[in-house]
Design a protein around this motif. Structure first.
Motif, PDB file in Angstrom:
ATOM      1  N   ILE A  89       0.860  -1.190   0.000  1.00 27.85           N
ATOM      2  CA  ILE A  89       0.000   0.000   0.000  1.00 27.85           C
ATOM      3  C   ILE A  89       0.891   1.233   0.000  1.00 27.85           C
ATOM      4  O   ILE A  89       1.818   1.346   0.811  1.00 27.85           O
ATOM      5  CB  ILE A  89      -0.922   0.000   1.225  1.00 27.85           C
ATOM      6  N   SER A  90       0.596   2.152  -0.886  1.00 28.26           N
ATOM      7  CA  SER A  90       1.420   3.347  -1.055  1.00 28.26           C
ATOM      8  C   SER A  90       1.360   4.250   0.167  1.00 28.26           C
ATOM      9  O   SER A  90       0.437   4.142   0.998  1.00 28.26           O
ATOM     10  CB  SER A  90       0.924   4.144  -2.265  1.00 28.26           C
ATOM     11  N   PRO A  91       2.309   5.169   0.284  1.00 24.04           N
ATOM     12  CA  PRO A  91       2.149   6.236   1.275  1.00 24.04           C
ATOM     13  C   PRO A  91       0.872   7.024   0.991  1.00 24.04           C
ATOM     14  O   PRO A  91       0.385   7.046  -0.149  1.00 24.04           O
ATOM     15  CB  PRO A  91       3.391   7.109   1.056  1.00 24.04           C
ATOM     16  N   THR A  92       0.336   7.688   1.996  1.00 29.68           N
ATOM     17  CA  THR A  92      -0.862   8.499   1.816  1.00 29.68           C
ATOM     18  C   THR A  92      -0.564   9.675   0.887  1.00 29.68           C
ATOM     19  O   THR A  92       0.495  10.306   0.975  1.00 29.68           O
ATOM     20  CB  THR A  92      -1.356   9.024   3.169  1.00 29.68           C
ATOM     21  N   MET A  93      -1.505   9.963  -0.006  1.00 31.25           N
ATOM     22  CA  MET A  93      -1.338  11.046  -0.972  1.00 31.25           C
ATOM     23  C   MET A  93      -2.472  12.059  -0.832  1.00 31.25           C
ATOM     24  O   MET A  93      -3.629  11.682  -0.647  1.00 31.25           O
ATOM     25  CB  MET A  93      -1.341  10.489  -2.401  1.00 31.25           C
ATOM     26  N   ASP A  94      -2.120  13.323  -0.927  1.00 30.48           N
ATOM     27  CA  ASP A  94      -3.105  14.403  -1.020  1.00 30.48           C
ATOM     28  C   ASP A  94      -3.219  14.773  -2.496  1.00 30.48           C
ATOM     29  O   ASP A  94      -2.331  15.420  -3.057  1.00 30.48           O
ATOM     30  CB  ASP A  94      -2.654  15.605  -0.190  1.00 30.48           C
ATOM     31  N   LEU A  95      -4.310  14.351  -3.126  1.00 37.44           N
ATOM     32  CA  LEU A  95      -4.484  14.562  -4.560  1.00 37.44           C
ATOM     33  C   LEU A  95      -5.347  15.773  -4.886  1.00 37.44           C
ATOM     34  O   LEU A  95      -5.715  15.980  -6.048  1.00 37.44           O
ATOM     35  CB  LEU A  95      -5.116  13.312  -5.192  1.00 37.44           C
ATOM     36  N   THR A  96      -5.676  16.584  -3.883  1.00 38.39           N
ATOM     37  CA  THR A  96      -6.594  17.691  -4.113  1.00 38.39           C
ATOM     38  C   THR A  96      -5.979  18.817  -4.939  1.00 38.39           C
ATOM     39  O   THR A  96      -6.709  19.674  -5.440  1.00 38.39           O
ATOM     40  CB  THR A  96      -7.088  18.262  -2.772  1.00 38.39           C
ATOM     41  N   SER A  97      -4.654  18.800  -5.117  1.00 35.46           N
ATOM     42  CA  SER A  97      -4.003  19.893  -5.833  1.00 35.46           C
ATOM     43  C   SER A  97      -3.827  19.620  -7.323  1.00 35.46           C
ATOM     44  O   SER A  97      -3.358  20.500  -8.055  1.00 35.46           O
ATOM     45  CB  SER A  97      -2.627  20.177  -5.214  1.00 35.46           C
TER      46      SER A  97
END
Length: 265
Positions: A89-97
């Protein structure tokens, strides 16, 4: 205490946890950090059945596959017919940008006398959310195969997972995983751009494109950190100051962009 009774007087202890959230893109993972063996540095390992887990490796089970770039990749294999299954499982990502985020990865899964391993790809949009499957690969892939998937429902707490199931093949391998914004129609006009040599042994990199104009150059590390931002008028770029490793190269000409993988030895 040793008798499992509350301490009297009580002792206060503060624990500090560090959580990495990816927020700069393109973000890419070449699996070059960490030691060989069980587990994948920076990723969470989850075993669903059996005891085998994903590992950092430099070849698959019959040595027919080596890393696509660099000297390391990750793989999963289990020497039985029990359908052992595990995920990373990947690191957590903030994709809102970013708009229209996409996941690109490369994989192989070589049969052993007809026995076939399988790969599936999932996402979840929150840490406690349900996993949703977005890709399934059940056929043999003897050579590195690149796949690009749209990432639905982007959020500030996003993860992707790669799940392998053993069929007693030579293993599933994975390398050069990237998350970035989808290319626009104009961006695709630069797909004929050539970057060579790649890998490059330090020194000079050649960037050729049928599109004329000044080339705006951006280079990012695998963690999304920008390490070069410059403009060139010709076709050559000096990368002699860079450490060996896996990078992302973004070239923009007249507002059109293309992102390419770059390996520096």
């Amino acid at each position: 205490d040793d008798n499992h009774n509350p301490l009297d007087p009580p002792v206060e202890e503060t624990l500090t946890f560090s959580v990495t959230i990816i927020s700069e893109y393109p973000w890419c993972e070449g699996f070059e950090s960490g030691d060989f063996g069980a587990g994948v540095e920076g990723w969470t390992s989850s075993i669903f059945s059996g005891t085998a887990e994903w590992q950092t490796v430099n070849s698959n089970g019959n040595s027919s596959v080596t890393p696509l770039s660099g000297s390391q990749m990750v793989g999963f294999a289990s020497g039985n017919y029990n359908g052992d299954t595990a995920s990373i499982i990947s690191p957590t990502m903030d994709l809102t940008s970013i708009d229209d985020p996409q996941l690109t990865f490369n994989y192989t899964q070589v049969q052993w006398a007809g026995d076939q391993d399988q790969l599936r790809v999932f996402y979840r949009s929150s840490g406690d959310g349900e996993w949703v499957q977005i890709g399934e690969y059940t056929e043999e892939a003897t050579a590195w195969t690149e796949v690009t998937l749209d990432l639905p429902n982007p959020s500030s707490d996003y993860s992707v997972g790669f799940q392998a199931t053993s069929g007693y093949g030579y293993g599933v391998t994975l390398d050069d995983v990237c998350v970035q914004a989808a290319l626009s129609t104009n961006d695709n006009e630069l797909l004929d751009m050539m970057v060579y040599p790649n890998p490059v042994d330090g020194g000079i990199l050649t960037i050729q494109s049928p599109t004329e104009g000044m080339k705006e150059i951006e280079i990012y590390t695998v963690t999304g950190k920008k390490v070069m931002d410059t403009t060139i008028n010709g076709n050559t770029l000096d990368v002699s100051s860079f450490n060996s490793g896996f990078y992302m190269l973004k070239v923009t000409i007249n507002g059109q962009s293309k992102v390419s993988k770059l390996v520096i030895r």
